[in-house]
Design an enzyme around this catalytic site. Sequence first.
Site, PDB file in Angstrom:
ATOM      1  N   PHE A 150       0.813  -1.223   0.000  1.00  0.00           N
ATOM      2  CA  PHE A 150       0.000   0.000   0.000  1.00  0.00           C
ATOM      3  C   PHE A 150       0.840   1.263   0.000  1.00  0.00           C
ATOM      4  O   PHE A 150       0.362   2.327  -0.392  1.00  0.00           O
ATOM      5  CB  PHE A 150      -0.943   0.017   1.231  1.00  0.00           C
ATOM      6  CG  PHE A 150      -0.272   0.463   2.507  1.00  0.00           C
ATOM      7  CD1 PHE A 150      -0.151   1.820   2.810  1.00  0.00           C
ATOM      8  CD2 PHE A 150       0.266  -0.453   3.397  1.00  0.00           C
ATOM      9  CE1 PHE A 150       0.482   2.247   3.976  1.00  0.00           C
ATOM     10  CE2 PHE A 150       0.902  -0.043   4.566  1.00  0.00           C
ATOM     11  CZ  PHE A 150       1.009   1.305   4.850  1.00  0.00           C
ATOM     12  N   LYS A 174      -1.081  -7.136  -9.351  1.00  0.00           N
ATOM     13  CA  LYS A 174      -2.064  -7.220  -8.267  1.00  0.00           C
ATOM     14  C   LYS A 174      -1.635  -6.181  -7.235  1.00  0.00           C
ATOM     15  O   LYS A 174      -0.788  -6.433  -6.392  1.00  0.00           O
ATOM     16  CB  LYS A 174      -2.056  -8.632  -7.662  1.00  0.00           C
ATOM     17  CG  LYS A 174      -3.349  -9.089  -7.007  1.00  0.00           C
ATOM     18  CD  LYS A 174      -3.841  -8.206  -5.868  1.00  0.00           C
ATOM     19  CE  LYS A 174      -3.070  -8.394  -4.592  1.00  0.00           C
ATOM     20  NZ  LYS A 174      -3.410  -7.381  -3.567  1.00  0.00           N
ATOM     21  N   CYS A 282       9.437   1.692   3.469  1.00  0.00           N
ATOM     22  CA  CYS A 282      10.330   0.564   3.746  1.00  0.00           C
ATOM     23  C   CYS A 282      11.751   1.037   3.985  1.00  0.00           C
ATOM     24  O   CYS A 282      12.579   0.305   4.490  1.00  0.00           O
ATOM     25  CB  CYS A 282      10.311  -0.417   2.591  1.00  0.00           C
ATOM     26  SG  CYS A 282      10.955   0.325   1.099  1.00  0.00           S
TER      27      CYS A 282
END
Length: 499
Positions: A150, A174, A282
């Site tokens: 996300f 995806k 991240c």
Amino acid sequence: MTTELHHFINGQRVAGESGRYGDIFNPATGELTKRVPYANAAEVRKAVAAALAALPGWSATTPIARARIMFRFKELCEANIDELGEFISTEHGKTLDDSKGSVIRGIEVVEFACGIPHLLRGDYTASVGTGVDGCSMRQPLGVCAGITPFNFPVMVPMWMFPMALACGNTFVLKPSERDPSAPLRLAELMHEAGAPDGVFNVVNGDKEAVDAILADPDVVAVSSVTSTPVAEYIYQTGCAHNKRVQALGGAKNHMVVLPDADLDQATDALMGAGYGSAGERCMAISVAVAVGDKVGDALIERLTPRVAGIKIGPYNDPDADMGPLVTKQHLEKVRGYVDLGVEEGAELVVDGRDLTLQGYEGGYFMGGCLFDRVTPEMRIYRDEIFGPVLSVVRTRDYEGALKLVNDNEYGNGVAIFTRDGDAARDFAARANIGMVGVNVPIPVPVAYHSFGGWKRSLFGGVHMHGAEGVRFYTKLKYVTSRWPSGIRKGADYVIPTLQ
Ligand code: NAD
């Protein structure tokens, strides 16, 4: 009124058929704004079949033709950056400038992919033997898939599909079910740029869609960026189905501050890298490693007023440094970690747990939190929190700081702040981490280099974009030819050597 989203398969918007949906909320208000269909295995199969049907035509196009389509796609992304930014910010929560910045970082990979004719050039050697020539070539793999998180709904997919498509593959993405509007728009823009039907498809969904991708025999390669347990699962399942897999995972990034560092510069770096995008990056710095108590005390003194003073607001507040967290559940998880840190005995110097913004009472906001005297056994040190929570860990010396970094299970990014060139050089060589910054807190490689961590931050070894991206999305072939064909040598029963 909630908007119903769709999939993008074979060049068109396709309504969901499974009857399963996920809700999408505006994180600044808590309002339900959209619902996204969750694909079942049959819907994933349709996307893969479309990609497979498009493959022969697309892989036969010339690299320069694919580069031209990439160039048009880059221009369309630039022309639509406001819309893409708005999609990201209203579903993710981050500030508009931050969203648009992440789109620009994605576009940089598209710019790199425009150089594909050069990147796919093989090697040729005339006369590897008498009358024998050798050449290598890189060929596309087939249908590739991407599974993305996300926190960067445009940039992370763009680490993958522009490289895959430019190399001559077709693709099924995806994206995260939390913020799928921007990646769906990318599929339309790619189509508008000239990618034929089926070359780039987007299926929305959750684990069911991911599992269908991993089990599909026509998907030959999977790139994913997820939390570490999901990365490990995708890697193992994909490999069990004989696919090529690169699965990037979570992180716990340290910033080591040596006593000779410019502490004001280090404090600025910790603020941006710790709290930008509400810590949902991240490559966010979540641990400041102070070498020596003097450095620890000085950092806490500088950080405390800055953390308490972070301007928090909705994405469209131009003064906001930081927006809300992505979902209510994630807000509760991050707050829970702060509670845990207090129970574990860390010193909570700035407590941002309870923050309500006037006019945005339903939003998922929290303030910045700062812990001092965090120790390596604590879960707030070990676990990835993924929120605006910075932990200061104190070590006695440089070797202790390096050991802490190297003992950590994650290996995404790390930084050292120092004026000592010897220490910086030693650190860059000995840190067991994929991306190292020297006086740079978030050392994300530019598009023409490659992005990836080590240890439990990356399963499968190969990094994304740059030269590694070309390597991942192609297979190497070597052709040996003897011309003129009329040369007759007779049968040779001994292995040929270079004589
Ligand atoms: P997540 O792992 O919850 O979900 C990521 C993707 O995996 C989504 O598309 C989701 O639908 C799918 N997924 C979730 N659970 C699954 C399951 N059990 N089986 C199969 N698929 C599943 O991650 P997130 O919350 O969306 O994103 C945040 C995480 O991503 C953090 O851990 C962050 O560190 C990581 N991340 C890593 C990098 C990197 O470069 N290493 C970059 C960005 C984000």
